[in-house]
Design a protein around this motif. Sequence first.
Motif, mmCIF file in Angstrom:
data_model
loop_
_atom_site.group_PDB
_atom_site.id
_atom_site.type_symbol
_atom_site.label_atom_id
_atom_site.label_comp_id
_atom_site.label_asym_id
_atom_site.label_seq_id
_atom_site.Cartn_x
_atom_site.Cartn_y
_atom_site.Cartn_z
ATOM 1 N N ASN A 140 1.029 -1.315 0.581
ATOM 2 C CA ASN A 140 0.212 -0.083 0.211
ATOM 3 C C ASN A 140 0.398 1.199 0.452
ATOM 4 O OD1 ASN A 140 -3.000 -0.885 0.305
ATOM 5 N ND2 ASN A 140 -1.631 -2.283 1.500
ATOM 6 N N ILE A 141 2.608 1.305 -0.200
ATOM 7 C CA ILE A 141 2.630 2.172 -0.267
ATOM 8 C C ILE A 141 3.224 2.560 -1.334
ATOM 9 C CG2 ILE A 141 5.208 3.553 0.867
ATOM 10 C CD1 ILE A 141 4.768 1.756 3.475
ATOM 11 N N PRO A 142 3.050 3.639 -2.006
ATOM 12 C CA PRO A 142 3.589 4.122 -4.148
ATOM 13 C C PRO A 142 5.067 3.242 -3.792
ATOM 14 C CG PRO A 142 2.139 5.522 -2.835
ATOM 15 C CD PRO A 142 2.357 4.603 -1.297
ATOM 16 N N ARG A 143 5.436 2.916 -5.060
ATOM 17 C CA ARG A 143 6.664 2.223 -5.226
ATOM 18 C C ARG A 143 7.832 1.384 -4.100
ATOM 19 N NH1 ARG A 143 6.403 7.814 -6.119
ATOM 20 N NH2 ARG A 143 7.776 8.664 -4.415
ATOM 21 N N PHE A 144 7.130 1.502 -3.107
ATOM 22 C CA PHE A 144 7.632 0.701 -2.123
ATOM 23 C C PHE A 144 7.198 -1.052 -2.373
ATOM 24 C CE2 PHE A 144 9.692 -0.724 2.198
ATOM 25 C CZ PHE A 144 10.516 -0.815 1.909
ATOM 26 N N GLY A 145 6.669 -1.290 -3.014
ATOM 27 C CA GLY A 145 5.738 -1.950 -2.535
ATOM 28 C C GLY A 145 6.363 -2.877 -3.740
ATOM 29 N N LYS A 146 6.303 -2.490 -4.483
ATOM 30 C CA LYS A 146 6.769 -3.107 -5.770
ATOM 31 C C LYS A 146 7.770 -3.412 -5.469
ATOM 32 C CE LYS A 146 3.631 -1.729 -9.265
ATOM 33 N NZ LYS A 146 3.117 -0.673 -10.660
ATOM 34 N N ALA A 147 8.540 -2.580 -4.951
ATOM 35 C CA ALA A 147 10.813 -2.309 -4.519
ATOM 36 C C ALA A 147 10.736 -4.119 -3.694
ATOM 37 C CB ALA A 147 11.666 -1.830 -4.421
ATOM 38 N N TYR A 148 9.271 -4.100 -3.071
ATOM 39 C CA TYR A 148 9.351 -5.281 -1.995
ATOM 40 C C TYR A 148 8.999 -6.477 -2.589
ATOM 41 C CZ TYR A 148 8.127 -8.211 2.013
ATOM 42 O OH TYR A 148 7.901 -9.105 3.341
ATOM 43 N N ARG A 149 8.449 -6.561 -3.210
ATOM 44 C CA ARG A 149 8.387 -7.808 -4.020
ATOM 45 C C ARG A 149 9.330 -7.925 -4.333
ATOM 46 N NH1 ARG A 149 4.670 -10.360 -0.938
ATOM 47 N NH2 ARG A 149 2.694 -8.634 -0.202
ATOM 48 N N LYS A 150 9.729 -7.820 -5.213
ATOM 49 C CA LYS A 150 10.994 -7.529 -6.789
ATOM 50 C C LYS A 150 11.815 -8.034 -5.600
ATOM 51 C CE LYS A 150 13.523 -5.594 -10.005
ATOM 52 N NZ LYS A 150 14.012 -4.888 -11.092
ATOM 53 N N PHE A 151 12.687 -7.452 -4.898
ATOM 54 C CA PHE A 151 12.848 -8.289 -3.780
ATOM 55 C C PHE A 151 12.989 -9.773 -2.927
ATOM 56 C CE2 PHE A 151 14.614 -9.074 0.339
ATOM 57 C CZ PHE A 151 16.077 -9.343 0.335
ATOM 58 N N MET A 152 11.768 -9.574 -2.990
ATOM 59 C CA MET A 152 11.203 -11.310 -1.799
ATOM 60 C C MET A 152 11.515 -12.234 -3.388
ATOM 61 S SD MET A 152 10.653 -10.782 0.786
ATOM 62 C CE MET A 152 10.139 -11.888 1.527
ATOM 63 N N LYS A 153 11.133 -11.635 -5.099
ATOM 64 C CA LYS A 153 10.677 -12.656 -5.326
ATOM 65 C C LYS A 153 12.136 -12.591 -5.793
ATOM 66 C CE LYS A 153 9.153 -13.761 -10.327
ATOM 67 N NZ LYS A 153 8.835 -13.104 -11.266
#
Length: 152
Positions: A135-148
């Motif tokens: 729910n945090i703009p830009r941060f959420g996508k970066a976190y998911r990319k890191f986890m993947k």
Amino acid sequence: MDELINNQEKRLTLDIVKELWTKTYNTAGKPDWSHILPYYHKDILFRDSIQEIRGFEEFKAMTERLTKRSKDLKMKLVRAAQDGNDFYIEWEMTIGFKKYPNSVMYGMSRLTTNDEGKIIEQRDYYDLWGDIFDNIPRFGKAYRKFMKKKFG
């Protein structure tokens, strides 16, 4: 005889789970556990992603802390099932913290009852940080990319 009736009244069933757990988080946005606390055993063991709590008084204190931290909390039961003494609840919880936007957390709880029908163990499963970071703009996508990249 009155004690037997009181014990029967507080014995957990799948219908009670469906009814009461929906009400827990929908009282004017503030959670209220008063109607479900009688179903918990005095020796409850509660575990989730961040804590392990033993005993009814500690469990009740945890529910009170969550109420104080949240400006808004709602739960949608997606499905509930029972297998013997175990109840499984799949849920979507929308939580609003005081200074942050509302976040939806997706999870599941396992409630295990003893022979008296009281909850002796509760285990909650959810991805706290992932669901909040989404729910945090830009941060959420970066976190998911890191986890993947690192785990999957």
